[in-house]
Design an enzyme around this catalytic site. Structure first.
Site, PDB file in Angstrom:
ATOM      1  N   SER A 148      44.197 -49.800 -79.406  1.00  0.00           N
ATOM      2  CA  SER A 148      45.342 -50.198 -80.129  1.00  0.00           C
ATOM      3  C   SER A 148      45.328 -51.788 -80.067  1.00  0.00           C
ATOM      4  O   SER A 148      44.467 -52.381 -79.162  1.00  0.00           O
ATOM      5  CB  SER A 148      46.497 -49.842 -79.058  1.00  0.00           C
ATOM      6  OG  SER A 148      47.668 -50.785 -79.299  1.00  0.00           O
ATOM      7  N   TYR A 161      50.312 -49.190 -70.672  1.00  0.00           N
ATOM      8  CA  TYR A 161      49.736 -48.710 -71.966  1.00  0.00           C
ATOM      9  C   TYR A 161      48.555 -49.435 -72.494  1.00  0.00           C
ATOM     10  O   TYR A 161      47.521 -49.394 -72.707  1.00  0.00           O
ATOM     11  CB  TYR A 161      50.633 -48.489 -72.976  1.00  0.00           C
ATOM     12  CG  TYR A 161      50.104 -48.168 -74.250  1.00  0.00           C
ATOM     13  CD1 TYR A 161      49.834 -46.907 -74.510  1.00  0.00           C
ATOM     14  CD2 TYR A 161      50.057 -49.175 -75.403  1.00  0.00           C
ATOM     15  CE1 TYR A 161      49.054 -46.361 -75.849  1.00  0.00           C
ATOM     16  CE2 TYR A 161      49.413 -48.837 -76.606  1.00  0.00           C
ATOM     17  CZ  TYR A 161      48.877 -47.460 -76.694  1.00  0.00           C
ATOM     18  OH  TYR A 161      48.443 -47.166 -77.985  1.00  0.00           O
TER      19      TYR A 161
END
Length: 205
Positions: A148, A161
């Protein structure tokens, strides 16, 4: 001449987190490029079976294998069950992740460990089993990990995350270097925000 419609005809693929969202889109793209053997791994059995059934309607030998990314043995079993069905596999996509929110201040130890278990440990042990299969079978292998853009820094409410994706980025590079001579290519892509069903649910909550 290179034909993109057949580039993945020799591919037998595993897609961890493949029952919905990005993982299912990856499976669809593999089919568009000629892949006819795909194993989808995810926690939700009903959704996973429905996804596999959808792919079978397109003439694909698609199976669903229930797996829990937070459980290392479940990750290894995902690979082994796919090998038992197809005979061999030569591609792995790690698309599953826990995207729940947390900041540096409100993240508990248990929540942090859960995020790392799903987003780091899960792909790690799935790769371990896949790479061992490729080495034992003396075949080439290809791995793509979904990172990501958050791994470069991350939004303030995605701290655990972002940390997990940064760890996976390092594991990707380390593993690529470690198994270059085994003819196993390990790469990653780092997309930005995507409007997937799961992300929609998280944002509404």
């Amino acid at each position: 001449m290179f034909d993109p419609a057949t580039r993945n005809a020799p591919t037998t693929a595993l897609v961890a987190g493949g029952s919905q969202g990005l993982g299912f889109a990856v499976a669809e793209q593999l089919i568009a490029e000629g892949c006819t053997r795909i194993a989808l791994g995810a926690r939700g059995q009903a959704k996973g079976e429905a996804a596999a059934a959808d792919l079978r309607k397109r003439g694909v030998d698609a199976i669903f294998i229930e797996m829990d990314l937070a459980d290392a043995e479940s990750c290894k079993a995902f690979v082994n069950k796919a090998v038992a069905h197809f005979g061999k596999v030569n591609a792995l996509v790690n698309a599953g992740a826990d995207t729940r929110r947390g900041t540096i201040l409100n993240t508990t130890a248990d929540f942090f460990d859960t995020i790392q278990a799903v987003n780091v440990r899960g792909p790690f042990f799935t790769m371990q089993a896949f790479i061992q299969h490729c080495i034992d079978d003396c075949q080439r292998g290809r791995i793509v990990n979904i990172l990501s853009t958050e791994h470069h820094c991350g939004h303030v409410n995605l701290t655990p995350y972002a940390a997990s994706k940064a760890a996976l980025a390092n594991i990707t590079k380390n593993t690529a270097n470690a198994h270059l001579k085994d003819r196993i290519n390990v790469n990653a892509v780092a997309p930005g925000w995507m409007d997937t069903p799961n992300e929609d649910k998280v944002q509404r909550e």
